[in-house]
Write a protein that holds these residues in place. Structure first.
Motif, PDB file in Angstrom:
ATOM      1  N   PRO A  46       0.808  -1.222   0.000  1.00 20.21           N
ATOM      2  CA  PRO A  46       0.000   0.000   0.000  1.00 20.21           C
ATOM      3  C   PRO A  46       0.838   1.269   0.000  1.00 20.21           C
ATOM      4  O   PRO A  46       1.910   1.326   0.592  1.00 20.21           O
ATOM      5  CB  PRO A  46      -0.819  -0.116   1.290  1.00 20.21           C
ATOM      6  CG  PRO A  46      -0.037  -1.030   2.161  1.00 20.21           C
ATOM      7  CD  PRO A  46       0.634  -1.999   1.242  1.00 20.21           C
ATOM      8  N   THR A  62      -4.696   5.579  -4.660  1.00 25.18           N
ATOM      9  CA  THR A  62      -5.810   4.640  -4.647  1.00 25.18           C
ATOM     10  C   THR A  62      -5.864   3.772  -5.896  1.00 25.18           C
ATOM     11  O   THR A  62      -6.683   2.859  -5.968  1.00 25.18           O
ATOM     12  CB  THR A  62      -7.145   5.400  -4.519  1.00 25.18           C
ATOM     13  OG1 THR A  62      -7.262   6.347  -5.588  1.00 25.18           O
ATOM     14  CG2 THR A  62      -7.247   6.094  -3.178  1.00 25.18           C
ATOM     15  N   THR A  78      -3.184  -0.174  -5.296  1.00 24.36           N
ATOM     16  CA  THR A  78      -3.314  -1.295  -4.385  1.00 24.36           C
ATOM     17  C   THR A  78      -4.760  -1.417  -3.917  1.00 24.36           C
ATOM     18  O   THR A  78      -5.640  -0.693  -4.379  1.00 24.36           O
ATOM     19  CB  THR A  78      -2.364  -1.111  -3.179  1.00 24.36           C
ATOM     20  OG1 THR A  78      -2.361  -2.301  -2.396  1.00 24.36           O
ATOM     21  CG2 THR A  78      -2.770   0.068  -2.332  1.00 24.36           C
ATOM     22  N   TYR A  90      -8.037  -1.047  -1.559  1.00 21.07           N
ATOM     23  CA  TYR A  90      -8.514  -0.042  -0.616  1.00 21.07           C
ATOM     24  C   TYR A  90      -9.957  -0.314  -0.220  1.00 21.07           C
ATOM     25  O   TYR A  90     -10.733  -0.906  -0.972  1.00 21.07           O
ATOM     26  CB  TYR A  90      -8.387   1.372  -1.157  1.00 21.07           C
ATOM     27  CG  TYR A  90      -9.214   1.711  -2.378  1.00 21.07           C
ATOM     28  CD1 TYR A  90     -10.579   2.016  -2.281  1.00 21.07           C
ATOM     29  CD2 TYR A  90      -8.628   1.775  -3.639  1.00 21.07           C
ATOM     30  CE1 TYR A  90     -11.329   2.344  -3.399  1.00 21.07           C
ATOM     31  CE2 TYR A  90      -9.367   2.114  -4.762  1.00 21.07           C
ATOM     32  CZ  TYR A  90     -10.719   2.386  -4.635  1.00 21.07           C
ATOM     33  OH  TYR A  90     -11.458   2.702  -5.740  1.00 21.07           O
ATOM     34  N   SER A 133      -0.708  -2.547   5.594  1.00 20.28           N
ATOM     35  CA  SER A 133      -1.884  -1.699   5.460  1.00 20.28           C
ATOM     36  C   SER A 133      -1.591  -0.351   6.086  1.00 20.28           C
ATOM     37  O   SER A 133      -0.721  -0.235   6.961  1.00 20.28           O
ATOM     38  CB  SER A 133      -3.099  -2.348   6.145  1.00 20.28           C
ATOM     39  OG  SER A 133      -2.886  -2.470   7.540  1.00 20.28           O
ATOM     40  N   HIS A 137      -5.793   1.525   2.969  1.00 23.10           N
ATOM     41  CA  HIS A 137      -5.007   0.925   1.889  1.00 23.10           C
ATOM     42  C   HIS A 137      -4.386  -0.363   2.405  1.00 23.10           C
ATOM     43  O   HIS A 137      -3.867  -0.405   3.530  1.00 23.10           O
ATOM     44  CB  HIS A 137      -3.890   1.876   1.432  1.00 23.10           C
ATOM     45  CG  HIS A 137      -4.392   3.193   0.930  1.00 23.10           C
ATOM     46  ND1 HIS A 137      -4.653   3.438  -0.400  1.00 23.10           N
ATOM     47  CD2 HIS A 137      -4.692   4.355   1.583  1.00 23.10           C
ATOM     48  CE1 HIS A 137      -5.083   4.684  -0.545  1.00 23.10           C
ATOM     49  NE2 HIS A 137      -5.120   5.264   0.648  1.00 23.10           N
ATOM     50  N   PHE A 138      -4.388  -1.424   1.593  1.00 22.31           N
ATOM     51  CA  PHE A 138      -3.828  -2.688   2.033  1.00 22.31           C
ATOM     52  C   PHE A 138      -3.390  -3.509   0.812  1.00 22.31           C
ATOM     53  O   PHE A 138      -3.827  -3.246  -0.305  1.00 22.31           O
ATOM     54  CB  PHE A 138      -4.859  -3.500   2.828  1.00 22.31           C
ATOM     55  CG  PHE A 138      -6.085  -3.855   2.050  1.00 22.31           C
ATOM     56  CD1 PHE A 138      -6.169  -5.066   1.363  1.00 22.31           C
ATOM     57  CD2 PHE A 138      -7.159  -2.979   1.980  1.00 22.31           C
ATOM     58  CE1 PHE A 138      -7.279  -5.380   0.621  1.00 22.31           C
ATOM     59  CE2 PHE A 138      -8.294  -3.295   1.235  1.00 22.31           C
ATOM     60  CZ  PHE A 138      -8.349  -4.510   0.554  1.00 22.31           C
TER      61      PHE A 138
END
Length: 384
Positions: free
Chosen positions: A323, A327, A330, A332, A364, A374-375
């Motif tokens: 992450p 956006t 990754t 989200y 994350s 985010h992860f």
């Protein structure tokens, strides 16, 4: 509510106890081969009996372009109502269902079921065997890893959770899975009451590497109750187009277009039902009787990714990238909300806690200003 000790499980878990302990190695090695051909006559008859419970007589059969078969079953005759605790729900009116049309651009849907019926994905012997194996292995330590954020409040219980998640098709091997989820949970791991919903790439569940939505529930840590989607008795289908297990037709692109879907799991205050909504559509519900520890609400919520490792290590999570602040790179979850005791929708804000079970391959981060998580990560290798 009936005490938990009175719960009588009539789903497939009791009917095929011990069956897959013999054949789980076959499942892993042979994948999509005809596992049912290896069953003894007695085991085959037991599966046929269970299939007769799950596959109800239909008013109409729908064959999708992907080869999946849905039976259009009269609402009050669907399999869930064979559960001894749920029979009274069968007398509710079908007008609970929504007429909202699904978003065709993102998510698949079932077309053609007559009014008053609901689409139930037809179950095969192979589906039951794979599902039993997944249930028996779901509590194995050290082979499932999460990356996301958990919300736990000392003075608050939760009655719903929602979010908007972007959709990916992570690369997985036949003995791995990779997906995302929003999870409501109460109790310890051994006795957990839990509802999960999200999307996943899960060959052992679906028999292919496509991205599909899924729902999972248990009332006792997965020991005797619970399953995925409608592979046991519990989830009551009400919508005529959406089911818990639908294909996601569009996949996000790194640095490009992001495709999202919204989902929410919440308890209806008046009835106690735990509803599942996708894209704003009420798909169906789990009756409160299935979750004795949810009597005072869930104790925690998790948003993020979950993977299962295989013999070659861990798979990608989300896009496969760690992450960052962008956006379009990754995984989200955006617009995270939870419902409190008075059923107000609130933002989790700074109370949210980082949860990364396998740091390095996954991570994350939380953007509090925009309420977005985010992860993700590349996976690879094993975790201590």
């Amino acid at each position: 509510m009936a005490p938990f000790s009175d719960l009588k499980v009539t789903g497939f878990l009791l009917l095929v106890v011990g069956l897959v302990l013999t054949y789980h190695v076959t499942i892993l090695v042979e994948g999509g081969r005809n596992i049912a051909s290896k069953l003894s006559e007695e085991e085959g008859l037991e599966l046929e009996r269970q299939l007769n419970i799950l596959n109800k007589p239909s008013i109409k059969t729908v064959h999708t372009r992907r080869g999946v078969i849905y039976d259009c079953v009269e609402f009050h005759k669907q399999p869930a109502f064979d559960h001894p605790l749920l029979k009274t729900y069968a007398y509710q009116k079908i007008d609970e269902t929504t007429t909202t049309q699904p978003h065709k651009r993102l998510i698949s849907h079932v077309e053609g079921c007559p009014k008053g019926t609901v689409p139930i994905r037809r179950t095969t012997k192979e589906d039951l065997i794979r599902a039993k194996y997944l249930s028996s292995s779901s509590n194995a330590l050290g082979d499932e890893y999460r990356a996301g954020y958990t919300l736990t409040l000392t003075d608050e219980r939760f009655y719903g959770a929602s979010g908007i998640v972007n959709v990916w098709n992570p690369k997985v091997n036949p003995d791995q899975f990779s997906g995302v989820e929003v999870t409501l949970k109460a109790g310890t791991t051994e006795e957990a009451n839990e509802i999960r919903f999200g999307w996943t790439v899960y060959p052992q569940l679906y028999g292919e590497n496509a991205t599909l939505t899924y729902a999972y529930w248990t009332g006792d840590g997965g020991h005797k109750t619970g399953c995925y989607n409608t592979l046991c008795l519990g989830f009551v289908q009400v919508d005529g187009h959406y089911t818990p297990d639908m294909y996601l037709d569009n996949i996000s692109v790194v640095g490009g277009t992001q495709f999202e879907h919204t989902s929410e799991v919440f308890q209806e205050h008046e009835t106690g039902k735990w509803w599942l909504t996708i894209q704003g559509v009420k798909v169906g519900f789990w009756p409160e009787e299935l979750f004795p520890l949810f009597d005072q609400g869930a104790e925690q919520i998790f948003w993020g990714g979950r993977v299962k490792s295989g013999k070659d290590g861990t798979p990608n999570m989300a896009s496969g990238a760690l992450p960052d602040d962008y956006t379009d790179h990754t995984g989200y979850y955006a617009e995270l909300l939870y419902r409190n005791r008075t059923h107000d929708n609130l933002k989790p804000s700074l109370e949210i806690q980082n949860t990364v079970d396998c740091r390095g391959p996954y991570n994350s981060n939380w953007d509090n200003d925009h309420t977005i998580l985010h992860f993700g990560g590349p996976g690879g290798g094993t975790c201590a």
